[in-house]
Design a protein around this motif. Structure first.
Motif, PDB file in Angstrom:
ATOM      1  N   UNK A  72     -39.940 -13.423  -2.942  1.00 49.46           N
ATOM      2  CA  UNK A  72     -38.882 -12.969  -2.030  1.00 49.46           C
ATOM      3  C   UNK A  72     -37.548 -13.636  -2.381  1.00 49.46           C
ATOM      4  N   UNK A  73     -37.590 -14.833  -2.961  1.00 44.52           N
ATOM      5  CA  UNK A  73     -36.350 -15.494  -3.361  1.00 44.52           C
ATOM      6  C   UNK A  73     -35.644 -14.708  -4.464  1.00 44.52           C
ATOM      7  N   UNK A  74     -36.411 -14.197  -5.404  1.00 44.62           N
ATOM      8  CA  UNK A  74     -35.832 -13.408  -6.499  1.00 44.62           C
ATOM      9  C   UNK A  74     -35.292 -12.089  -5.960  1.00 44.62           C
ATOM     10  N   UNK A  75     -36.023 -11.473  -5.049  1.00 43.48           N
ATOM     11  CA  UNK A  75     -35.551 -10.223  -4.441  1.00 43.48           C
ATOM     12  C   UNK A  75     -34.255 -10.475  -3.672  1.00 43.48           C
ATOM     13  N   UNK A  76     -34.202 -11.561  -2.933  1.00 47.25           N
ATOM     14  CA  UNK A  76     -32.981 -11.910  -2.203  1.00 47.25           C
ATOM     15  C   UNK A  76     -31.820 -12.186  -3.131  1.00 47.25           C
ATOM     16  N   UNK A  77     -32.106 -12.850  -4.249  1.00 47.32           N
ATOM     17  CA  UNK A  77     -31.070 -13.118  -5.240  1.00 47.32           C
ATOM     18  C   UNK A  77     -30.507 -11.826  -5.809  1.00 47.32           C
ATOM     19  N   UNK A  78     -31.387 -10.886  -6.150  1.00 54.50           N
ATOM     20  CA  UNK A  78     -30.920  -9.605  -6.700  1.00 54.50           C
ATOM     21  C   UNK A  78     -30.139  -8.806  -5.661  1.00 54.50           C
ATOM     22  N   UNK A  79     -30.589  -8.815  -4.425  1.00 54.68           N
ATOM     23  CA  UNK A  79     -29.862  -8.098  -3.377  1.00 54.68           C
ATOM     24  C   UNK A  79     -28.482  -8.718  -3.157  1.00 54.68           C
ATOM     25  N   UNK A 130     -32.208   0.331   4.658  1.00 55.08           N
ATOM     26  CA  UNK A 130     -33.061   1.521   4.735  1.00 55.08           C
ATOM     27  C   UNK A 130     -34.202   1.416   3.717  1.00 55.08           C
ATOM     28  N   UNK A 131     -33.892   0.979   2.523  1.00 48.78           N
ATOM     29  CA  UNK A 131     -34.922   0.803   1.506  1.00 48.78           C
ATOM     30  C   UNK A 131     -35.950  -0.243   1.895  1.00 48.78           C
ATOM     31  N   UNK A 132     -35.500  -1.298   2.557  1.00 44.95           N
ATOM     32  CA  UNK A 132     -36.421  -2.335   3.022  1.00 44.95           C
ATOM     33  C   UNK A 132     -37.401  -1.770   4.042  1.00 44.95           C
ATOM     34  N   UNK A 133     -36.902  -1.001   5.002  1.00 41.03           N
ATOM     35  CA  UNK A 133     -37.763  -0.414   6.033  1.00 41.03           C
ATOM     36  C   UNK A 133     -38.739   0.585   5.406  1.00 41.03           C
ATOM     37  N   UNK A 134     -38.267   1.417   4.496  1.00 43.18           N
ATOM     38  CA  UNK A 134     -39.140   2.381   3.830  1.00 43.18           C
ATOM     39  C   UNK A 134     -40.203   1.652   3.012  1.00 43.18           C
ATOM     40  N   UNK A 135     -39.824   0.589   2.335  1.00 41.70           N
ATOM     41  CA  UNK A 135     -40.783  -0.189   1.556  1.00 41.70           C
ATOM     42  C   UNK A 135     -41.856  -0.820   2.424  1.00 41.70           C
ATOM     43  N   UNK A 136     -41.452  -1.349   3.588  1.00 42.77           N
ATOM     44  CA  UNK A 136     -42.451  -1.916   4.511  1.00 42.77           C
ATOM     45  C   UNK A 136     -43.382  -0.830   5.025  1.00 42.77           C
TER      46      UNK A 136
END
Length: 63
Positions: free
Chosen positions: A3-10, A35-41
Motif C-alpha cells: 500500500x505504501x508503493x500504491x500511495x507513492x504512485x498516487x 472512484x477507481x479505489x471504490x471499484x477496486x474494493x
C-alpha cells in the motif's frame, strides 16, 4: 505491491497533474482515483453494493 508503493504512485500522479495541468486537473485525477479505489474494493470482494444504501447500525438508539 504494498500500500505504501500504491500511495507513492498516487501521490506522484496527483503531483504531476497539479504541476502540469493546474488545480482542475488535480481535482479530476483525485476524483477518478477515489472512484477507481471504490471499484477496486468492489471487484476484490471487500465491499458490497448494499454498503452504500443500507443505513448504518450505530448501536445507541435514542428515542
Amino acid at each position: 505491491m504494498s500500500m505504501a508503493v500504491v500511495g507513492l504512485m498516487a501521490g506522484m500522479a496527483l503531483g504531476f497533474a497539479g504541476y502540469f495541468g493546474g488545480f482542475g486537473a488535480f481535482l479530476l485525477i483525485a476524483a477518478l482515483g477515489a472512484i477507481g479505489f471504490v471499484v477496486g474494493r468492489f471487484v476484490d470482494g471487500d465491499l458490497d453494493p448494499g454498503d452504500f444504501f443500507r443505513p448504518r447500525d450505530r448501536g445507541d438508539r435514542r428515542r
